[in-house]
Design an enzyme around this catalytic site. Structure first.
Site, PDB file in Angstrom:
ATOM      1  N   LYS A 212      -0.476   9.956  13.501  1.00 49.61           N
ATOM      2  CA  LYS A 212      -0.309   8.868  12.547  1.00 49.61           C
ATOM      3  C   LYS A 212      -0.232   7.512  13.275  1.00 49.61           C
ATOM      4  CE  LYS A 212       1.018   6.438   8.984  1.00 49.61           C
ATOM      5  NZ  LYS A 212       0.125   6.095   7.895  1.00 49.61           N
ATOM      6  N   CYS A 266       2.638  -0.477   8.169  1.00 53.41           N
ATOM      7  CA  CYS A 266       2.055   0.554   9.030  1.00 53.41           C
ATOM      8  C   CYS A 266       1.443  -0.012  10.307  1.00 53.41           C
ATOM      9  CB  CYS A 266       1.011   1.340   8.243  1.00 53.41           C
ATOM     10  SG  CYS A 266       1.770   2.397   7.005  1.00 53.41           S
TER      11      CYS A 266
HETATM   12  N1  LIG Z   1       3.743   1.578   2.565  1.00 50.28           N
HETATM   13  C1  LIG Z   1       2.647   2.161   3.006  1.00 50.28           C
HETATM   14  O1  LIG Z   1       1.507   1.754   2.736  1.00 50.28           O
HETATM   15  C2  LIG Z   1       2.744   3.407   3.856  1.00 50.28           C
HETATM   16  C3  LIG Z   1       1.587   4.169   4.056  1.00 50.28           C
HETATM   17  C4  LIG Z   1       1.678   5.334   4.807  1.00 50.28           C
HETATM   18  C5  LIG Z   1       2.892   5.687   5.374  1.00 50.28           C
HETATM   19  N2  LIG Z   1       4.009   4.910   5.178  1.00 50.28           N
HETATM   20  C6  LIG Z   1       5.269   5.339   5.780  1.00 50.28           C
HETATM   21  O2  LIG Z   1       6.055   5.900   4.743  1.00 50.28           O
HETATM   22  C7  LIG Z   1       7.439   5.626   4.974  1.00 50.28           C
HETATM   23  C8  LIG Z   1       8.022   4.909   3.766  1.00 50.28           C
HETATM   24  O3  LIG Z   1       7.370   3.675   3.612  1.00 50.28           O
HETATM   25  P1  LIG Z   1       7.604   2.791   2.302  1.00 50.28           P
HETATM   26  O4  LIG Z   1       6.610   1.692   2.363  1.00 50.28           O
HETATM   27  O5  LIG Z   1       7.674   3.659   1.119  1.00 50.28           O
HETATM   28  O6  LIG Z   1       9.084   2.213   2.617  1.00 50.28           O
HETATM   29  P2  LIG Z   1      10.098   1.552   1.567  1.00 50.28           P
HETATM   30  O7  LIG Z   1      11.004   0.704   2.365  1.00 50.28           O
HETATM   31  O8  LIG Z   1       9.319   0.967   0.442  1.00 50.28           O
HETATM   32  O9  LIG Z   1      10.912   2.805   0.993  1.00 50.28           O
HETATM   33  C9  LIG Z   1      11.943   3.440   1.675  1.00 50.28           C
HETATM   34  C10 LIG Z   1      13.026   3.783   0.648  1.00 50.28           C
HETATM   35  O10 LIG Z   1      14.019   4.557   1.301  1.00 50.28           O
HETATM   36  C11 LIG Z   1      15.286   4.170   0.789  1.00 50.28           C
HETATM   37  N3  LIG Z   1      16.324   4.590   1.728  1.00 50.28           N
HETATM   38  C12 LIG Z   1      16.743   3.985   2.861  1.00 50.28           C
HETATM   39  N4  LIG Z   1      17.691   4.719   3.458  1.00 50.28           N
HETATM   40  C13 LIG Z   1      17.868   5.819   2.699  1.00 50.28           C
HETATM   41  C14 LIG Z   1      18.714   6.957   2.794  1.00 50.28           C
HETATM   42  N5  LIG Z   1      19.554   7.104   3.822  1.00 50.28           N
HETATM   43  N6  LIG Z   1      18.653   7.882   1.820  1.00 50.28           N
HETATM   44  C15 LIG Z   1      17.809   7.741   0.768  1.00 50.28           C
HETATM   45  N7  LIG Z   1      16.990   6.696   0.617  1.00 50.28           N
HETATM   46  C16 LIG Z   1      17.008   5.745   1.578  1.00 50.28           C
HETATM   47  C17 LIG Z   1      15.163   2.670   0.611  1.00 50.28           C
HETATM   48  O11 LIG Z   1      16.140   2.157  -0.281  1.00 50.28           O
HETATM   49  C18 LIG Z   1      13.728   2.549   0.084  1.00 50.28           C
HETATM   50  O12 LIG Z   1      13.715   2.591  -1.321  1.00 50.28           O
HETATM   51  C19 LIG Z   1       7.492   4.793   6.255  1.00 50.28           C
HETATM   52  O13 LIG Z   1       7.741   5.635   7.336  1.00 50.28           O
HETATM   53  C20 LIG Z   1       6.103   4.206   6.351  1.00 50.28           C
HETATM   54  O14 LIG Z   1       5.741   3.924   7.672  1.00 50.28           O
HETATM   55  C21 LIG Z   1       3.965   3.792   4.409  1.00 50.28           C
END
Ligand SMILES: NC(=O)c1ccc[n+]([C@@H]2O[C@H](COP(=O)([O-])OP(=O)(O)OC[C@H]3O[C@@H](n4cnc5c(N)ncnc54)[C@H](O)[C@@H]3O)[C@@H](O)[C@H]2O)c1
Length: 430
Positions: A212, A266
């Site tokens: 990734k 990302c």
């Molecule tokens: N956004 C993208 O386009 C994308 C694409 C592929 C992969 N990713 C990966 O996916 C993952 C999530 O990304 P995202 O954009 O959804 O992030 P985000 O910040 O939008 O969502 C993360 C969520 O986790 C919650 N959170 C934090 N600590 C927590 C805990 N201890 N228990 C429960 N919930 C908790 C936060 O409140 C938040 O709502 C990351 O690792 C990112 O690199 C993101």
């Protein structure tokens, strides 16, 4: 009977992922530490922009609240019926490259106390390669008092979807999957197979984690190359997009396009995750240089805007600048690491009076205004940051009449250039 699963973290990835499983008939408990977000979700509201077969994410959310398939909650007690836990809590990176692993580690500790014998834990967050075995599995083991791979399954499969296309890509993209044991990988494969028709490629945990980050670093390097081609084209008075379009007619050339920088959660983070997995932080100069090139683009463009204002006898400190679009990429309402936001903040630091308009970004940043008219009125310069869908329906010839007649335009993809008449040179120079 259909499975019950829990999705940990209901952000840009976790929420649409949860609802995609609901669409397949699974019961989904969505758990998040953000109580305000849970309240909003329970009322059927979300700021995440996805649409699926013509339906908005809010509408899909409301349907699955009503059907009883989706339960957003902050209480781990509510996850008791789950047989599988999918984690989407990320590792934010600060401006100076510091990783914040606390949210993910907290999630592991809570999860360790929630899992039962036979459950599956599937991590989908992007990780520092090596973190599964060094950090996450030991926390699950310590908190649960159970043996991973024996008493419960644990596996890793990074999420590869792009925001805005997530609901489609969850169902179609291939997935690279690593299990702690072979039976862990099989359990995860069975769950993911409920959602995707893409191929599931099983490999080691270490490779699955690194894949990734390497994918994202590859895009960072390719975009840095495109940025260099943009500077080269300017020096040679060529249109870089035409140059790239022509080069890509070769079947083995796949150049990406330059923009005002690289944003989102990302690509900009990939270098920092890769670096954190190595002892020698100077081991990868190519990745570091690519990151520096991409991070510098907003500075370059805003210096260019300042220079063009100086050429017509203005100074940036006395200028009104309109920024159109603040999302981290076209069509996005996510402003994390957004180059348009970086440009805006640089302009403010130079003393410019900035008004930004973005109908898709609803968070209302301090310099954001509510109408295009307010943004453009009296503007000495315009930056076309990101192109939001609503912009395609604007009568720009009319809208741009509200700017100063000698408005300076930074519009890399020439979306507004046709509507801004070159200012007569005798007036410009006089
Ligand atoms: N956004 C993208 O386009 C994308 C694409 C592929 C992969 N990713 C990966 O996916 C993952 C999530 O990304 P995202 O954009 O959804 O992030 P985000 O910040 O939008 O969502 C993360 C969520 O986790 C919650 N959170 C934090 N600590 C927590 C805990 N201890 N228990 C429960 N919930 C908790 C936060 O409140 C938040 O709502 C990351 O690792 C990112 O690199 C993101």
């Amino acid at each position: 009977m259909k499975k019950t699963i829990s999705v940990v973290g209901l952000g840009f990835i976790g929420l649409p992922l949860s609802l995609s499983f609901c669409e397949k008939g699974l019961q989904v408990i969505g758990i998040d530490v953000d109580h305000r977000k849970i309240e909003q979700l329970l009322q059927g509201q979300t700021s995440v922009h996805e649409d699926y077969q013509g339906e908005t994410l809010s509408s899909i959310l409301q349907r699955h609240l009503q059907s009883g398939r989706f339960t957003p909650t902050s209480s781990w007690q509510d996850t008791r019926a789950s047989q599988a836990f999918i984690v989407t809590v990320g590792i934010p990176v600060s401006l100076d490259g510091e990783l914040n692993t606390a949210p993910l580690f907290h999630a592991m500790e809570d999860l360790g106390q929630a899992i039962k014998p036979g459950d599956l834990v599937l991590i989908r967050s992007t990780l520092v390669p090596g973190m599964m075995e060094k950090e996450l599995i030991p926390r699950l083991k310590a908190k649960s008092g159970m043996e991973p791979g024996v008493d419960f399954h644990v596996a890793y499969a990074a999420e590869r979807v792009a925001e805005g296309r997530a609901m489609y890509e969850f169902q179609t993209l291939d997935i690279v999957l690593g299990g702690y044991t072979e039976s862990c990988a099989q359990a995860a494969k069975e769950l993911l197979g409920e959602l995707t028709s893409g191929q599931l490629h099983i490999t080691t945990l270490s490779v699955a984690e690194a894949v990734k980050v390497v994918e994202n670093a590859q895009r960072d390097v390719n975009i840095a190359l495109a940025q260099q081609l943009a500077r080269y084209s300017e020096a040679r008075n060529m249109n870089v997009y035409e140059l790239i379009r022509m080069a890509n007619t070769h079947p083995r050339v796949h150049l990406l396009e330059p923009g005002i920088g690289v944003g989102g959660y990302c690509i900009p983070n990939a270098y920092h995750y890769l670096n954190a997995s190595l002892d020698d932080e100077n081991a990868m100069p190519l990745f570091r240089l690519a990151r520096q090139i991409n991070a510098y683009v907003p500075n370059y463009l805003m210096d260019r805007m300042a220079g063009e204002l100086t050429d017509i006898g203005k100074s940036i400190a006395n200028s009104h600048v309109a920024v159109l679009g603040l999302g981290m990429k076209d069509g996005s309402n996510d402003t994390r690491n957004s180059p348009a936001v970086d440009c805006t903040e640089l302009l403010i630091s130079y003393g410019a009076k900035v008004k930004a308009y973005d109908p898709t970004v609803t968070e209302m940043l301090p310099y954001q205004v509510e109408s295009l008219e307010e943004c453009l009125t009296g503007a000495d310069a315009i930056l076309v940051g990101t192109w939001q869908p609503e912009f395609s329906n604007v009568d720009w010839a009319k809208a741009l009449r509200q700017c100063k007649p000698d408005v300076v335009l930074v519009d890399l993809k020439d979306r507004l250039t046709p509507y801004v008449a070159p200012y007569p040179s005798e007036v410009k120079n006089g």
